[in-house]
Design a protein around this motif. Structure first.
Motif, PDB file in Angstrom:
ATOM      1  N   ASP A   1       0.820  -1.205   0.000  1.00  9.44           N
ATOM      2  CA  ASP A   1       0.000   0.000   0.000  1.00  9.44           C
ATOM      3  C   ASP A   1       0.861   1.264   0.000  1.00  9.44           C
ATOM      4  O   ASP A   1       0.473   2.283  -0.579  1.00  9.44           O
ATOM      5  CB  ASP A   1      -0.965   0.000   1.194  1.00  9.44           C
ATOM      6  CG  ASP A   1      -0.251   0.014   2.540  1.00  9.44           C
ATOM      7  OD1 ASP A   1       0.909  -0.471   2.609  1.00  9.44           O
ATOM      8  OD2 ASP A   1      -0.828   0.501   3.524  1.00  9.44           O
ATOM      9  N   TYR A   2       2.042   1.200   0.624  1.00  6.03           N
ATOM     10  CA  TYR A   2       2.923   2.372   0.607  1.00  6.03           C
ATOM     11  C   TYR A   2       3.485   2.597  -0.798  1.00  6.03           C
ATOM     12  O   TYR A   2       3.572   3.735  -1.261  1.00  6.03           O
ATOM     13  CB  TYR A   2       4.066   2.201   1.614  1.00  6.03           C
ATOM     14  CG  TYR A   2       4.872   3.475   1.789  1.00  6.03           C
ATOM     15  CD1 TYR A   2       4.453   4.450   2.680  1.00  6.03           C
ATOM     16  CD2 TYR A   2       6.011   3.703   1.041  1.00  6.03           C
ATOM     17  CE1 TYR A   2       5.170   5.635   2.827  1.00  6.03           C
ATOM     18  CE2 TYR A   2       6.736   4.877   1.179  1.00  6.03           C
ATOM     19  CZ  TYR A   2       6.309   5.844   2.073  1.00  6.03           C
ATOM     20  OH  TYR A   2       7.012   7.019   2.208  1.00  6.03           O
ATOM     21  N   VAL A   3       3.868   1.512  -1.453  1.00  5.23           N
ATOM     22  CA  VAL A   3       4.358   1.644  -2.828  1.00  5.23           C
ATOM     23  C   VAL A   3       3.292   2.302  -3.693  1.00  5.23           C
ATOM     24  O   VAL A   3       3.580   3.188  -4.510  1.00  5.23           O
ATOM     25  CB  VAL A   3       4.743   0.259  -3.389  1.00  5.23           C
ATOM     26  CG1 VAL A   3       5.150   0.370  -4.866  1.00  5.23           C
ATOM     27  CG2 VAL A   3       5.864  -0.359  -2.571  1.00  5.23           C
ATOM     28  N   GLU A   4       2.040   1.905  -3.503  1.00  2.00           N
ATOM     29  CA  GLU A   4       0.953   2.477  -4.294  1.00  2.00           C
ATOM     30  C   GLU A   4       0.756   3.955  -3.975  1.00  2.00           C
ATOM     31  O   GLU A   4       0.423   4.752  -4.864  1.00  2.00           O
ATOM     32  CB  GLU A   4      -0.329   1.687  -4.039  1.00  2.00           C
ATOM     33  CG  GLU A   4      -0.250   0.259  -4.603  1.00  2.00           C
ATOM     34  CD  GLU A   4      -1.425  -0.601  -4.188  1.00  2.00           C
ATOM     35  OE1 GLU A   4      -2.173  -0.183  -3.273  1.00  2.00           O
ATOM     36  OE2 GLU A   4      -1.589  -1.704  -4.757  1.00  2.00           O
ATOM     37  N   LYS A   5       0.953   4.348  -2.702  1.00  2.00           N
ATOM     38  CA  LYS A   5       0.830   5.767  -2.348  1.00  2.00           C
ATOM     39  C   LYS A   5       1.886   6.608  -3.079  1.00  2.00           C
ATOM     40  O   LYS A   5       1.602   7.704  -3.568  1.00  2.00           O
ATOM     41  CB  LYS A   5       0.993   5.946  -0.840  1.00  2.00           C
ATOM     42  CG  LYS A   5      -0.156   5.407   0.001  1.00  2.00           C
ATOM     43  CD  LYS A   5       0.160   5.582   1.493  1.00  2.00           C
ATOM     44  CE  LYS A   5      -0.911   4.966   2.363  1.00  2.00           C
ATOM     45  NZ  LYS A   5      -0.567   5.083   3.814  1.00  2.00           N
ATOM     46  N   VAL A   6       3.096   6.079  -3.131  1.00  2.00           N
ATOM     47  CA  VAL A   6       4.163   6.816  -3.816  1.00  2.00           C
ATOM     48  C   VAL A   6       3.867   6.917  -5.305  1.00  2.00           C
ATOM     49  O   VAL A   6       4.004   7.983  -5.923  1.00  2.00           O
ATOM     50  CB  VAL A   6       5.528   6.129  -3.564  1.00  2.00           C
ATOM     51  CG1 VAL A   6       6.607   6.757  -4.442  1.00  2.00           C
ATOM     52  CG2 VAL A   6       5.915   6.231  -2.096  1.00  2.00           C
ATOM     53  N   LYS A   7       3.430   5.831  -5.896  1.00  2.61           N
ATOM     54  CA  LYS A   7       3.141   5.857  -7.331  1.00  2.61           C
ATOM     55  C   LYS A   7       1.965   6.767  -7.648  1.00  2.61           C
ATOM     56  O   LYS A   7       1.897   7.354  -8.737  1.00  2.61           O
ATOM     57  CB  LYS A   7       2.884   4.438  -7.835  1.00  2.61           C
ATOM     58  CG  LYS A   7       4.141   3.565  -7.859  1.00  2.61           C
ATOM     59  CD  LYS A   7       3.897   2.249  -8.566  1.00  2.61           C
ATOM     60  CE  LYS A   7       5.167   1.460  -8.726  1.00  2.61           C
ATOM     61  NZ  LYS A   7       4.978   0.220  -9.517  1.00  2.61           N
ATOM     62  N   ALA A   8       1.052   6.905  -6.701  1.00  2.00           N
ATOM     63  CA  ALA A   8      -0.077   7.806  -6.913  1.00  2.00           C
ATOM     64  C   ALA A   8       0.375   9.260  -7.018  1.00  2.00           C
ATOM     65  O   ALA A   8      -0.351  10.106  -7.560  1.00  2.00           O
ATOM     66  CB  ALA A   8      -1.087   7.642  -5.776  1.00  2.00           C
ATOM     67  N   LEU A   9       1.560   9.560  -6.502  1.00  2.00           N
ATOM     68  CA  LEU A   9       2.119  10.908  -6.618  1.00  2.00           C
ATOM     69  C   LEU A   9       2.783  11.141  -7.977  1.00  2.00           C
ATOM     70  O   LEU A   9       3.313  12.231  -8.221  1.00  2.00           O
ATOM     71  CB  LEU A   9       3.155  11.140  -5.515  1.00  2.00           C
ATOM     72  CG  LEU A   9       2.666  11.033  -4.074  1.00  2.00           C
ATOM     73  CD1 LEU A   9       3.822  11.235  -3.097  1.00  2.00           C
ATOM     74  CD2 LEU A   9       1.553  12.036  -3.808  1.00  2.00           C
ATOM     75  N   GLY A  10       2.780  10.111  -8.833  1.00  2.00           N
ATOM     76  CA  GLY A  10       3.430  10.233 -10.132  1.00  2.00           C
ATOM     77  C   GLY A  10       4.890   9.858 -10.116  1.00  2.00           C
ATOM     78  O   GLY A  10       5.636  10.222 -11.041  1.00  2.00           O
ATOM     79  N   CYS A  11       5.307   9.133  -9.097  1.00  2.61           N
ATOM     80  CA  CYS A  11       6.715   8.757  -8.943  1.00  2.61           C
ATOM     81  C   CYS A  11       6.911   7.276  -9.261  1.00  2.61           C
ATOM     82  O   CYS A  11       6.004   6.469  -9.077  1.00  2.61           O
ATOM     83  CB  CYS A  11       7.191   9.003  -7.506  1.00  2.61           C
ATOM     84  SG  CYS A  11       7.048  10.696  -6.952  1.00  2.61           S
ATOM     85  N   THR A  12       8.107   6.938  -9.675  1.00  3.60           N
ATOM     86  CA  THR A  12       8.507   5.534  -9.677  1.00  3.60           C
ATOM     87  C   THR A  12       9.019   5.188  -8.287  1.00  3.60           C
ATOM     88  O   THR A  12       9.385   6.073  -7.504  1.00  3.60           O
ATOM     89  CB  THR A  12       9.598   5.263 -10.722  1.00  3.60           C
ATOM     90  OG1 THR A  12      10.756   6.050 -10.403  1.00  3.60           O
ATOM     91  CG2 THR A  12       9.124   5.607 -12.122  1.00  3.60           C
ATOM     92  N   TYR A  13       9.071   3.904  -7.997  1.00  2.00           N
ATOM     93  CA  TYR A  13       9.429   3.465  -6.642  1.00  2.00           C
ATOM     94  C   TYR A  13      10.499   2.382  -6.724  1.00  2.00           C
ATOM     95  O   TYR A  13      10.374   1.422  -7.498  1.00  2.00           O
ATOM     96  CB  TYR A  13       8.198   2.921  -5.929  1.00  2.00           C
ATOM     97  CG  TYR A  13       8.447   2.499  -4.484  1.00  2.00           C
ATOM     98  CD1 TYR A  13       8.162   3.354  -3.430  1.00  2.00           C
ATOM     99  CD2 TYR A  13       8.968   1.239  -4.192  1.00  2.00           C
ATOM    100  CE1 TYR A  13       8.393   2.972  -2.113  1.00  2.00           C
ATOM    101  CE2 TYR A  13       9.203   0.849  -2.884  1.00  2.00           C
ATOM    102  CZ  TYR A  13       8.916   1.715  -1.847  1.00  2.00           C
ATOM    103  OH  TYR A  13       9.146   1.337  -0.552  1.00  2.00           O
ATOM    104  N   GLN A  14      11.524   2.514  -5.890  1.00  2.00           N
ATOM    105  CA  GLN A  14      12.617   1.534  -5.853  1.00  2.00           C
ATOM    106  C   GLN A  14      12.718   0.912  -4.462  1.00  2.00           C
ATOM    107  O   GLN A  14      12.861   1.617  -3.455  1.00  2.00           O
ATOM    108  CB  GLN A  14      13.949   2.200  -6.209  1.00  2.00           C
ATOM    109  CG  GLN A  14      15.110   1.208  -6.273  1.00  2.00           C
ATOM    110  CD  GLN A  14      16.437   1.896  -6.565  1.00  2.00           C
ATOM    111  OE1 GLN A  14      16.798   2.851  -5.896  1.00  2.00           O
ATOM    112  NE2 GLN A  14      17.143   1.384  -7.560  1.00  2.00           N
ATOM    113  N   GLY A  15      12.641  -0.421  -4.408  1.00  2.00           N
ATOM    114  CA  GLY A  15      12.864  -1.132  -3.162  1.00  2.00           C
ATOM    115  C   GLY A  15      14.341  -1.391  -2.935  1.00  2.00           C
ATOM    116  O   GLY A  15      15.164  -1.214  -3.839  1.00  2.00           O
ATOM    117  N   THR A  16      14.679  -1.838  -1.718  1.00  2.00           N
ATOM    118  CA  THR A  16      16.090  -1.922  -1.343  1.00  2.00           C
ATOM    119  C   THR A  16      16.394  -3.209  -0.581  1.00  2.00           C
ATOM    120  O   THR A  16      15.608  -3.668   0.250  1.00  2.00           O
ATOM    121  CB  THR A  16      16.476  -0.705  -0.468  1.00  2.00           C
ATOM    122  OG1 THR A  16      16.183   0.489  -1.186  1.00  2.00           O
ATOM    123  CG2 THR A  16      17.957  -0.729  -0.132  1.00  2.00           C
TER     124      THR A  16
END
Length: 837
Positions: free
Chosen positions: A309-324
């Protein structure tokens, strides 16, 4: 088409027709990157080289290729006792020995940066000797003491040294007279008076030389369109040749900075845009989301956590997301020292059988210390790959690996790893790479029974990890053990990438915590270990000086990847300058929010840094509001600096990068590597520059790369300059200084170019002069940039100036001169961008 243009085309056609009706020359050298004779005699001319490093080569001129003799150490000479200099083009044919009447024709351009006299355009021993002089040309006929000299006065006002000039010398053996015709590309043909001469001597067999007198009196400049006729041309024929050449002249290829952009672009460069704004909330924190919005973030990188759900929140801002992930992954699931039984996390062990903790983490508080994993251990690989799967399931776009070098890093300081899988792998490595005799010489009688831990104790008398560390560098198997662990790391990332791509059904980009800017002797140029297996770098930047930022970006360009800088903002002013420099070089700078700031001595991590809008908002607002100042632009390079990453010259590379930026010379690092990752040199890439600096010795490269270098130099299209005390003069002589800052030494200018018709050019100004407290840059009321070669920049009608925090662009005044274009900005704090219109 206008009436005037129609008339010009008609005149050009008539001139060309007149030239075509002239007799065909015996010799015609157009220097189209060859010495082919397109005259009636056919065949080829040849080079005669008199001094190493001063060879003539081909360059771009108004008619395509031309001959470049500017490597000569002087223009002219004084006596035969001078050391040999320069190069010549020679052609031999019996028909050139019995000319009688003849006409010599050429275009030439003297190097405006050198001084001297009595340089030779043409020389044929025993027959003729021709050199330009202040009052025209001096013609010598005959040989030795019997040589007769004549002054052929030029009918034109002496042209500037840097202008292309036409010369036709018509000698009539029957009428015993000579006549000179001269002109310039920007002028008309003028005929000189007829000069009476004595009988033309019979010429002995021998070469006609162009551009030198047997190595003692070189012409330093450029030659083109050399022709030799077997008769004295009349004025009409000479004029037709001149007019036809002028009509055919065009802008030289390679005259625009846009011609010096990278020819081959690595596909990995498509991962980002130059206007991207990168951010890292190191853990999945909801309070980071409004901060990301306030900084206009487009890429969230380097974030731990698997909450979908956090990844989806970031993507909703128009951003790509990178895990670590990291090299200590799942260490908390293991057992603390000295307990090993039941530990199924695949940790790395030293020679004493103890798990290894990174030096900077030994004071960190945790239930189970952050023991590093072993990239050869199946338990660690299982846990690491499982962690990657969880990230994919959460919807990440890419994956970052911190503490990424694992065994390959720590084995170089005698740390790890002596687990059973490393001992077995090292045995197999030696069996594959070392012949039996070499193994026997090392005291390994039976490789099938070899165990490195036992070998160190029994063969080298090393009983403990401390003893191993003390004697590490002197041990004969140390280089092989390091190589084995680096190969193990490469295998790990190959397997990881294949696993990710197969599971995701797409390519999953991988990045690591690394950057080249803090390079030291040792393993800090480590990315070539896996440069072909990783997609980009997002690396912590401990050094905050200018040259380290330049090096980080230039080496990333050379490898073909993006560099995202993760700063340690100990002081604001160097951080601002680092941000501006990184974007000016076409790379990216992490918003310094939730930033690791190092570790207390033998203690826990220091408090993390959280940037505010007040401190950094203006910089990222500029990037967000003006993406057209970034996207599509690239760094041009007139000069290539060749470096072997298998044996890098760290301090020399860093120092030269800074030196070239300060001189205003657009350059690119060209790297080769073959020991682990294969980064090949290509002859066509090397030939695309105006000049090269071989910073690494040619013999240090692998055989294939040495062959590429030899092929590029054999084509005689690129000059090689030595990085010595004469470098600055040579760079100026070769026209490689594209711009110059007329102001404080700490202000640097970085050109950027977008291809197009016409191309678009930018100049980033970055100020590295700070207030004593390092809180801000020293502000300058005005700074002037001089564009040294206006033709490189194209026709410029206007310029606009952009700065962080400024309400809008400012129109700038252009000060135009024949040899430069000067632009003054009204104010410079840390960063300003000039856009040429």
């Amino acid at each position: 088409m206008t009436h005037a243009a129609t008339i010009c085309l008609l005149l050009a056609a008539l001139s060309l027709a007149g030239a075509q009706n002239a007799p065909r020359p015996l010799l015609e050298l157009k220097f189209e990157y060859s010495l082919d004779n397109t005259g009636s005699l056919g065949g080829q001319a040849r080079f005669e080289d008199y001094a190493p490093g001063e060879e003539a080569l081909f360059a771009s001129g108004p008619w395509g290729g031309c001959l470049d003799t500017t490597a000569a150490s002087r223009h002219g000479g004084t006596s035969p006792d001078d050391p040999p200099s320069g190069s010549a083009v020679a052609v031999e044919a019996p028909e050139l020995d019995d000319l009688g009447s003849f006409t010599l024709v050429c275009w030439f351009r003297r190097n405006p940066t050198v001084s001297g006299h009595i340089a030779r355009l043409f020389y044929k021993p025993g027959l003729l000797d021709l050199m330009p002089a202040p009052d025209g040309f001096h013609l010598g006929l005959g040989d030795g003491d019997r040589k007769a000299w004549y002054v052929l006065q030029s009918p034109e006002t002496p042209a500037p040294a840097g202008e292309w000039r036409f010369m036709a010398l018509a000698l009539d053996a029957q009428a015993l007279q000579a006549r000179l015709f001269t002109g310039t590309l920007t002028g008309s043909l003028l005929a000189g008076p007829e000069v009476k001469i004595a009988a033309v001597p019979e010429a002995p067999a021998g070469p006609l030389l162009m551009g030198n007198l047997l190595g003692i009196r070189p012409f330093n400049g450029w030659l083109d369109n050399v022709r030799v006729y077997d008769r004295a041309l009349a004025e009409g024929a000479a004029r037709a040749l001149f007019d036809a050449d002028r009509a055919a002249a065009r802008k030289p290829q390679g005259a625009s900075l846009a011609d010096f952009l990278p020819r081959v672009r690595d596909p990995r460069r498509k991962l980002f845009r130059p206007s991207d704004i990168c951010f890292s909330t190191r853990w999945q924190k909801d309070e980071a989301l409004p901060v990301m919005q306030s900084f206009h973030v487009t890429r969230d990188l380097w974030t731990y956590g698997t909450k979908k759900d956090y990844v989806e929140k970031v993507k909703a801002l128009g951003c790509t997301y990178q895990g670590t992930l990291n090299g200590m992954w799942a260490s908390g699931e293991g057992q603390p020292q000295p307990h090993h039984e039941g530990d199924t996390t695949g940790r790395a062990y030293d020679l004493d059988g103890m798990k290894y903790v990174a030096t900077w983490m030994r004071g960190w508080k945790s239930k189970v210390p952050r023991y590093i994993g072993c990239c050869n251990h199946p338990d660690f690989r299982r846990l690491f790959f499982s962690g990657a799967d969880q990230l994919l399931d959460a919807g990440v776009d890419s994956i970052h690996v911190d503490d990424w070098a694992m065994n390959a890093s720590w084995c170089q300081v005698a740390g790890v790893c002596f687990c059973p899988y490393c001992r077995q792998g090292f045995r197999e490595y030696l069996d594959h790479h070392l012949p039996p005799q070499q193994l026997a010489d090392l005291g390994i009688a039976d490789i099938t029974q070899f165990d490195y831990a036992s070998y160190l104790k029994n063969h080298d008398g090393i009983e403990s990890a401390d003893a191993y560390r003390r004697r590490f560098r002197e041990l004969p198997l140390t280089p092989h053990f390091i190589a084995f662990q680096i190969e193990s790391l490469r295998r790990f990332y190959r397997d990881l990438s294949a696993h990710l791509d197969a599971r995701a059904g797409r390519h999953v980009p991988l990045s690591v915590n690394h950057q080249f800017g803090d390079a030291r002797r040792g393993n800090q140029f480590a990315l070539p270990w896996c440069a072909d297996l990783l997609d980009f770098q997002c690396g912590e930047k401990y050094r905050t000086n200018l040259e380290s930022h330049i090096l980080a970006c230039k080496l990333a360009d050379a490898v073909g990847i993006w560099q995202v800088i993760s700063p340690l903002p100990r002081q604001l002013a160097p951080t601002y300058a680092g941000l501006a420099t990184t974007y000016a070089l076409g790379h990216l700078y992490l918003v310094p929010w939730d930033i690791y700031m190092g570790t207390e001595p033998n203690g826990p991590p220091k408090p993390r840094y959280f940037a505010t809008r007040e401190d950094f908002g203006d910089y990222y607002d500029l990037i967000h509001a003006q993406p057209e100042l970034f996207d599509g632009y690239e760094s041009p390079a007139l000069l290539g600096v060749v470096v072997n990453l298998d044996a890098p010259v760290h301090s020399e590379t860093r120092a030269l990068c800074e030196r070239l930026v300060r001189l205003g010379v657009p350059f690119r690092l060209v790297v080769g590597a073959a020991q682990y990752a294969r980064l090949p040199l290509r002859a066509q890439d090397l030939s695309s520059f105006r000049a090269l600096i071989m910073l690494s010795p040619r013999e240090s490269f692998c055989a294939e790369d040495q062959a590429a270098i030899a092929q590029a130099l054999a084509a005689r299209r690129v000059r090689v300059l030595a990085p010595d005390g004469k470098l600055e003069d040579n760079l100026l002589h070769q026209g490689l200084q594209a711009l110059r800052v007329e102001g404080p030494r700490a202000v640097l200018a970085f050109p950027r170019v977008k291809p197009g018709d016409p191309p678009s050019c930018l100049i980033h100004l970055v100020n590295w002069d700070f207030t004593p407290d390092l809180a801000a840059a020293e502000e300058y009321a005005s700074v002037t940039v001089s564009l040294q070669h206006p033709e490189l920049w194209g026709p410029t009608k206007s310029a606009r100036y952009y700065q962080p925090g400024a309400p809008g662009p400012v129109e700038l005044k252009l000060e135009k001169h024949p040899q430069c274009l000067r632009i003054t900005v009204p104010r410079l704090h840390t960063w300003g961008i000039i856009r040429l219109e």
